[in-house]
Design an enzyme around this catalytic site. Structure first.
Site, short mmCIF file in Angstrom:
data_model
loop_
_atom_site.label_atom_id
_atom_site.label_comp_id
_atom_site.label_asym_id
_atom_site.label_seq_id
_atom_site.Cartn_x
_atom_site.Cartn_y
_atom_site.Cartn_z
N GLU A 14 37.32 35.24 55.72
CA GLU A 14 37.83 34.39 54.63
C GLU A 14 36.72 34.13 53.61
O GLU A 14 36.95 34.21 52.40
CB GLU A 14 38.33 33.07 55.22
CG GLU A 14 38.72 32.03 54.19
CD GLU A 14 38.65 30.63 54.76
OE1 GLU A 14 38.46 29.69 53.95
OE2 GLU A 14 38.77 30.47 55.98
N ASP A 41 37.11 35.44 49.82
CA ASP A 41 37.10 34.48 48.72
C ASP A 41 36.21 34.99 47.59
O ASP A 41 36.56 34.93 46.40
CB ASP A 41 36.60 33.13 49.23
CG ASP A 41 36.42 32.12 48.11
OD1 ASP A 41 37.43 31.67 47.55
OD2 ASP A 41 35.27 31.79 47.79
N ASP A 57 43.92 30.80 53.30
CA ASP A 57 42.77 31.29 54.07
C ASP A 57 43.05 32.65 54.69
O ASP A 57 42.17 33.52 54.73
CB ASP A 57 42.42 30.29 55.17
CG ASP A 57 41.86 28.98 54.63
OD1 ASP A 57 41.56 28.92 53.41
OD2 ASP A 57 41.73 28.02 55.42
N GLU A 61 42.84 35.39 52.04
CA GLU A 61 41.45 35.71 51.72
C GLU A 61 40.80 36.51 52.85
O GLU A 61 40.00 37.43 52.59
CB GLU A 61 40.67 34.43 51.45
CG GLU A 61 41.07 33.76 50.13
CD GLU A 61 40.39 32.43 49.89
OE1 GLU A 61 40.30 32.02 48.72
OE2 GLU A 61 39.92 31.80 50.89
#
Length: 244
Positions: free
Chosen positions: A49, A53, A122, A125
């Site tokens: 994650e 991101d 989450d 990502e």
């Protein structure tokens, strides 16, 4: 679904993504910490994650820079924030059906975890992080642009929605209602806090919001308040002094 992904399930999901993933990497990308806690502390998707991101942020930033040559830095920043917000990425995750696949603990399953914005965002990502590890930047860029592209295009038309808090403050000033204040309450343990927010102007609640951070809750409250101000009535039914 247990701690593995069937071949059919993996194929189904990767078909939606447009790129393949090694089964072990796919399972890792789908493993929420609540599932890990109930299964001996197996690795979670949090590192993926973190990576995803950054990849999403890079791709979106470059996309906006190239496609919006006349926008200022401030406008680009607002468009990026709107496009990669928790709510926006959760909606993309819903279009992929990620909620069907994420590995959750019993507690999260019992409280609707498969449709929580925070978990969906989450997981999305983490999937992007996994795609980056497996395929590199350019193929992953294609996936991100395809999935986030519609949100990016609509961001240029959002206007007030790019920053609800600033927009509602400007509108309140125009109506002579003073400066908005936010009343925020949090519940739950430190690692699972959930917040509710009320936007108050001159003693009147104009909007409410909720989310997994104060920022999200306040933005939702500001969005609701902006609409209420346009209509001239607070959420408690009280007309504001500056309402038309």
């Amino acid at each position: 679904m247990s701690g593995h992904v069937s071949e059919a399930t993996a194929t189904e999901l990767t078909d939606r993504l447009g790129l393949t993933l090694d089964p072990d990497l796919l399972v890792l990308a789908l493993t929420h910490r609540s599932f890990s806690h109930e299964h001996g502390g197996i690795p979670t998707n949090e590192r993926l994650e973190f990576l995803g991101d950054t990849v999403v942020g890079l791709v979106v930033t470059e996309y906006l820079y190239r496609r919006q040559p006349d926008r200022t830095e401030g406008e680009l920043a607002k468009m990026r924030a709107a496009s990669v917000s928790q709510r926006a990425l959760a909606e993309i995750a819903r279009t992929l059906g990620l909620g069907e696949y994420v590995l959750l603990g019993k507690g999260e399953l019992s409280t609707g975890g498969r449709d929580k914005d925070s978990i969906l965002c989450d997981t999305f990502e983490a999937i992007i992080g996994a795609l980056y590890l497996a395929h590199g930047l350019e193929p992953t860029r294609g996936v991100v642009e395809r999935l986030v592209g519609p949100t990016l295009e609509s961001a240029s038309r959002l206007g007030a929605g790019l920053d609800w808090k600033t927009s509602v403050q400007e509108l309140a000033a125009e109506r002579g209602l003073g400066v908005p204040t936010y009343v925020v309450d949090g519940t739950g343990p430190d690692h699972e806090r959930y917040f509710t927010a009320r936007l108050v102007l001159d003693g009147v609640t104009w909007g409410t919001g909720e989310g997994t951070s104060k920022k999200i809750a306040e933005q939702q409250a500001a969005s609701a308040a902006y609409e209420a101000l346009q209509q001239g009535e607070g959420t408690d039914g009280t007309e504001g002094a500056g309402a038309p």
